[in-house]
Scaffold this active site. Structure first.
Site, short mmCIF file in Angstrom:
data_model
loop_
_atom_site.label_atom_id
_atom_site.label_comp_id
_atom_site.label_asym_id
_atom_site.label_seq_id
_atom_site.Cartn_x
_atom_site.Cartn_y
_atom_site.Cartn_z
N GLU A 19 -26.61 -21.06 18.88
CA GLU A 19 -26.40 -19.86 19.68
C GLU A 19 -27.57 -19.70 20.66
O GLU A 19 -28.61 -19.14 20.29
CB GLU A 19 -26.31 -18.62 18.79
CG GLU A 19 -25.16 -18.65 17.81
CD GLU A 19 -24.71 -17.24 17.43
OE1 GLU A 19 -23.51 -16.99 17.52
OE2 GLU A 19 -25.55 -16.40 17.07
N HIS A 69 -29.69 -15.30 12.34
CA HIS A 69 -29.18 -14.92 13.66
C HIS A 69 -30.36 -14.52 14.55
O HIS A 69 -31.33 -13.92 14.07
CB HIS A 69 -28.19 -13.77 13.54
CG HIS A 69 -27.41 -13.55 14.80
ND1 HIS A 69 -27.95 -12.89 15.89
CD2 HIS A 69 -26.17 -13.95 15.17
CE1 HIS A 69 -27.05 -12.90 16.86
NE2 HIS A 69 -25.96 -13.52 16.46
N GLU A 100 -30.73 -12.20 16.51
CA GLU A 100 -31.02 -10.75 16.49
C GLU A 100 -31.90 -10.40 15.30
O GLU A 100 -32.75 -9.51 15.39
CB GLU A 100 -29.70 -9.96 16.51
CG GLU A 100 -29.03 -10.05 17.88
CD GLU A 100 -27.52 -9.96 17.87
OE1 GLU A 100 -26.93 -9.57 16.85
OE2 GLU A 100 -26.92 -10.30 18.92
N LYS A 127 -21.23 -8.00 13.86
CA LYS A 127 -22.51 -7.32 14.07
C LYS A 127 -22.41 -5.87 13.56
O LYS A 127 -21.67 -5.63 12.61
CB LYS A 127 -22.93 -7.41 15.55
CG LYS A 127 -22.90 -8.87 16.05
CD LYS A 127 -23.58 -9.08 17.35
CE LYS A 127 -23.47 -10.56 17.74
NZ LYS A 127 -24.20 -10.89 18.95
N ASN A 187 -18.40 -12.63 14.13
CA ASN A 187 -19.58 -11.87 13.69
C ASN A 187 -19.44 -10.48 14.28
O ASN A 187 -19.65 -10.29 15.47
CB ASN A 187 -20.86 -12.56 14.19
CG ASN A 187 -22.11 -11.73 13.90
OD1 ASN A 187 -22.04 -10.72 13.19
ND2 ASN A 187 -23.24 -12.15 14.45
#
Ligand code: 13P
Length: 250
Positions: free
Chosen positions: A166, A94, A96, A11, A9
């Site tokens: 996660e 996710h 985030e 990001k 990932n």
């Protein structure tokens, strides 16, 4: 037997120039089909990465997808658009996005459905905060996050999901869940899936994410219910990502 999936990932990192270097390095690290490998890249670089990965076994993924099919949704990217660029995977939920963009589990479920409808494999992320872990609420939190998606997805599509555990406190912090801690949560998630469909539960890849690095990957990946990794920081260095893939081959 479940295959191992190592997914990067990226990001919000990269540039045309940096991606060229990273992708060239990743191409040197693959070469057999023992491990599934994917990179989930920022949307503006999908065309670049699709072209660079053509003819390799490295799969392409995105980091988010709209709940909508098309229309007046400024800034959104649809599943069909991701499909157009050869994506196989898309990360949904996710932490985030949950914390910085207010994505609820209901929204995450709709994103998973949008991905499936476009023929993409959603990588559904779940994870608890440190406060939730300290309050011994981990199983309840990740269970509820997963159930929101399982409630929405058709029974025939359950086996098409990828799940990523996660723990929020392990992301980008250098703190990793111990293999035993991660395995315990993965087992909870698989049991949750099995309560719906035992066959699907035996097939779904459950990835661990959160400071997975070359030096801890082998121990994490050795656990019975850890079927791969969703890698952040270490996915930005070809040598580290390739070392994790090598650990997955053991
Ligand atoms: P790090 O590997 O940088 O901790 O990030 C994990 C992650 O969030 C992957 O989605």
């Amino acid at each position: 037997m479940r295959r191992t999936l190592i997914a990067g990932n990226w990001k919000m990192n990269g540039s045309l120039a940096a991606n060229d270097v990273l992708l060239a390095g990743l191409k040197q690290g693959v070469g057999d089909d023992l491990v599934d490998v994917a990179v989930c890249v920022p949307a503006p670089y999908l065309a670049q990465c699709a072209a660079a990965l053509q003819g390799t076994s490295i799969r392409l993924g995105a980091q988010d997808v709209s709940t909508s099919v098309s229309g007046a949704y400024t800034g959104e990217v649809s599943g069909a658009m991701l499909q157009d660029f050869g994506c196989r995977y898309v990360i949904v939920g996710h932490s985030e996005r949950r914390s910085y963009h207010g994505e609820t589990s209901a929204v995450v479920a709709r994103k998973a459905l949008a991905a499936l409808a476009a023929g993409l494999t959603p990588i559904v992320c779940v994870g608890e905060t440190l406060d939730e872990r300290d309050a011994e609420r981990t199983a309840a939190v990740v269970g509820a996050q997963l159930d929101a998606v399982l409630d929405a997805v058709a029974a025939t599509d359950l086996a098409k999901l990828v799940i990523a555990y996660e723990p929020v406190w392990a992301i980008g912090t250098g703190k990793t869940a111990t293999p035993q801690m991660a395995q315990a949560v993965h087992a909870v998630l698989r049991a949750r899936l099995a309560a719906r469909d035992a066959e699907a539960a035996s097939q779904v890849q459950i990835l661990y994410g959160g400071s997975m690095k070359p030096d801890n990957a082998a121990d994490l990946l050795a656990m019975a219910d850890i079927d791969g990794g969703l890698i952040g920081g270490a996915a930005l260095k070809a040598a580290d990502f390739n070392a994790i893939i090598a650990a997955a081959r053991q």
